[in-house]
Design an enzyme around this catalytic site. Structure first.
Site, mmCIF file in Angstrom:
data_model
loop_
_atom_site.group_PDB
_atom_site.id
_atom_site.type_symbol
_atom_site.label_atom_id
_atom_site.label_comp_id
_atom_site.label_asym_id
_atom_site.label_seq_id
_atom_site.Cartn_x
_atom_site.Cartn_y
_atom_site.Cartn_z
ATOM 1 N N HIS A 170 89.602 -39.488 20.874
ATOM 2 C CA HIS A 170 90.036 -39.819 19.601
ATOM 3 C C HIS A 170 91.098 -40.971 19.478
ATOM 4 O O HIS A 170 90.961 -41.700 19.454
ATOM 5 C CB HIS A 170 90.825 -38.273 19.151
ATOM 6 C CG HIS A 170 90.044 -37.556 17.943
ATOM 7 N ND1 HIS A 170 88.938 -38.050 17.213
ATOM 8 C CD2 HIS A 170 89.489 -36.138 18.468
ATOM 9 C CE1 HIS A 170 88.500 -36.825 17.072
ATOM 10 N NE2 HIS A 170 88.891 -35.619 17.700
ATOM 11 N N GLU A 227 69.476 -42.251 21.970
ATOM 12 C CA GLU A 227 69.830 -42.023 22.300
ATOM 13 C C GLU A 227 69.499 -41.057 23.935
ATOM 14 O O GLU A 227 70.150 -40.924 23.904
ATOM 15 C CB GLU A 227 70.962 -40.681 20.932
ATOM 16 C CG GLU A 227 72.080 -41.858 20.266
ATOM 17 C CD GLU A 227 72.092 -40.755 19.129
ATOM 18 O OE1 GLU A 227 73.285 -40.560 19.558
ATOM 19 O OE2 GLU A 227 71.589 -40.572 18.522
#
Length: 583
Positions: free
Chosen positions: A239, A460
């Site tokens: 974050h 991915e």
């Protein structure tokens, strides 16, 4: 439309020390070259530290540390900290249980108040943390301990510790989120002890914020006095990294030794290379700051679409979580992360709310690629109710959630299609974690049945990259998520700072997979973009274009530097660099 190529430019000249402008050529090690050590303000008399640069830019100023968390006092007489209370502990169980509830309510209220003052991803993250503090299971666990005789502070500490251990044992994304519980615990314990909640320093002057790690709550609440962020722990997709990039703050994580630098020491921070110069003079610090301001202003003055020096077009797009993250200067949205709408929910957002959120973005952006819900046991969303797994990164996540909860995807596709109809936009929608041809075909069929015109797949997983040509028979475009593709290609946890060399996007094996996808797109006449962190790196963007990628999607703050990097090189030069990197 203005020409984005700087006057008289061909290949950009090497950057002068302290300019903030990188030499676009990678070093022999595959890492960006560091600024020269013998001259300019980056020559710092006190030495250097190296971490992982996660948000580009340079800054200099005095170090200030985060306020220390509260110290838990010894257990009250008659209470054993390890085994719990004894009958002679002397606590009032009812009062302590009430104090536990009050502490958790205060933490949740504080986070919700901060969320109301924030916006975009910062607000979403704060609301999600408030939801954790308001978790009935956490409250029940802590109150049970208090009713058994523990005082409130120790009951909270023990309950948080048990929940943290549970998350840490799951590994991957959940293990990183376990650190968020530490911050919530410190806040709750401080309230129970009658102490101020730990938080950011307020020295009254600009400073470089230093911490062992930064919680999302602290990162989201940063004020204008913070020049840069440096942490001893953390990973490139934490974050801290995401929010720092969103705000344009230079940031370095996994910087060993930073906690040994005394408060007040003036340091220079390079968020691109991860380098810190320790012990700068005030004059050197001022020179770094001025050079960074000049560089940002110069880059911000650039205009026009992305293209190479010889005019080859490369769309420069934005990664966003909501309409609040939109910024001018890009050519649309390459990654609309819809999961931020779901973060703080114990039930899924209603169809009407999903329509409104998508329509708000569609109405403001030239073009938008929506990623359907990218969640699962590695990114837990409470309303999904998914069971825990021994290896979440290899479990039910992304499109695989549809195997258990198909209604979630159906509602989201319906909402996206309706938002497109209301705004007149052409919705491009892609699914995360596509692995097989059957998954791509099934997703495309369902999306088109809802009225969605352009359907894509994220690459991915190596299995999808190896079959890119077949996938493009079912879908209209591909978008490569380099973060997860690197993680799965090299069997290296993307949060593990000690494995950063394996996760470097310049690894030849990863470039080979990207090249395969781009070649498949060229053969099929369909676009192939990159929306991972590599797309926003001006050192890497030319390599990706040289491999054949048609668009790059990134944090808004990265667009100017990538635009300039491409404008300084011809397509042939990009291809030469890509060929060299693959070798």
């Amino acid at each position: 439309m203005p020409d984005p190529t700087p006057p008289g430019s061909g290949r950009p000249d090497p950057a002068p020390p302290g300019s903030g402008r990188p030499d676009p050529a990678p070093s022999d090690s595959g890492r960006p070259d560091l600024a020269p050590s013998g001259s300019g303000p980056w020559a710092g008399a006190g030495g250097r530290l190296i971490g992982l640069g996660v948000s580009r830019g340079r800054a200099a100023g005095p170090v200030m540390r985060m306020a220390a968390p509260p110290t838990l006092p010894p257990p009250r007489p008659g209470t054993d900290a390890a085994t719990g209370p004894r009958t002679d502990s002397g606590t009032d169980p009812a009062a302590e249980a009430s104090a536990v509830a009050a502490a958790l309510e205060a933490v949740a209220a504080d986070l919700n108040r901060r969320a109301a003052d924030a916006s975009g991803e910062a607000a979403d993250i704060l609301e999600a943390l408030a939801m954790i503090a308001d978790d009935p299971m956490l409250l029940e666990d802590a109150q049970e301990r208090a009713r058994a005789g523990m005082d409130a502070a120790h009951a909270l500490d023990a309950a948080f510790a048990q929940h943290r251990d549970t998350l840490a044992a799951l590994g991957g994304y959940l293990a990183e989120r376990a650190a968020d519980l530490d911050d919530l615990k410190h806040r709750a314990v401080a309230f129970a002890l009658g102490l101020p909640m730990p938080g950011l320093p307020s020295p009254g002057h600009p400073y470089v914020l230093v911490a062992e790690d930064l919680s999302p709550a602290d990162t989201a609440g940063l004020g204008p006095d913070v020049l840069a962020l440096v942490t001893e722990r953390g990973g490139p997709t934490s974050h801290t990294a995401i929010l720092a990039r969103g705000r344009g703050l230079p940031a370095v994580v996994a910087c060993k030794g930073i906690m040994d630098v005394p408060d007040g020491t003036v340091v220079g921070v390079d968020g691109g290379t991860g380098e810190l110069a320790v012990g700068l003079t005030e004059e050197e610090a001022a020179e770094v700051q001025e050079a960074d301001r000049a560089e940002r202003a110069r880059l911000a003055a650039g205009r026009g679409p992305g293209r190479t020096a010889d005019g080859h077009p490369v769309k420069l797009l934005l990664n966003i979580g909501s309409a609040e993250d939109l910024r001018p200067g890009a050519e649309g949205v390459g990654l609309f992360r819809t999961e931020f709408l779901f973060l703080d929910r114990t039930t899924a957002p209603a169809y009407e709310e999903q329509v409104a959120a998508s329509a708000e973005v569609f109405a403001q952006a030239e073009s938008v690629i929506v990623r359907t819900l990218d969640a699962g046991t590695d990114k837990p969303l409470p309303f999904l109710g998914l069971p825990g797994e021994p290896n979440p990164a290899l479990g039910v996540r992304g499109l695989r959630v549809d195997r258990l909860l198909p209604d979630v995807l159906d509602t989201q596709l319906d909402a996206i299609a309706e938002a497109a109809r209301k705004t007149g936009a052409q919705a491009w929608v892609m699914a995360p974690m596509v692995t097989t041809m059957a998954e791509a075909t099934g997703f495309a069929r369902r999306a088109r049945a809802k009225g969605i015109a352009r359907v894509g797949a994220m690459i991915e997983v190596p299995a999808a990259a190896l079959r890119a040509g077949r996938l493009l028979q079912a879908v209209d475009f591909l978008s490569i998520g380099t973060n997860d593709l690197a993680q799965y290609t090299f069997a290296a946890d993307r949060q593990h700072s000690a494995l950063a060399d394996l996760l470097d996007p310049r690894q030849p094996a990863l470039l080979e997979l990207i090249a395969m996808c781009a070649a498949a797109g060229q053969e099929a006449g369909k676009p192939v973009g990159v929306c991972g962190e590599a797309a926003g790196d001006p050192l890497l963007a030319p390599l990706l274009v040289g491999l054949g990628v048609t668009s790059l999607s990134m944090a808004p703050v990265c667009v100017p530097a990538v635009r300039e990097a491409l404008a300084g090189l011809t397509l042939a030069e990009c291809r030469e660099r890509a060929t060299a990197a693959r070798a």
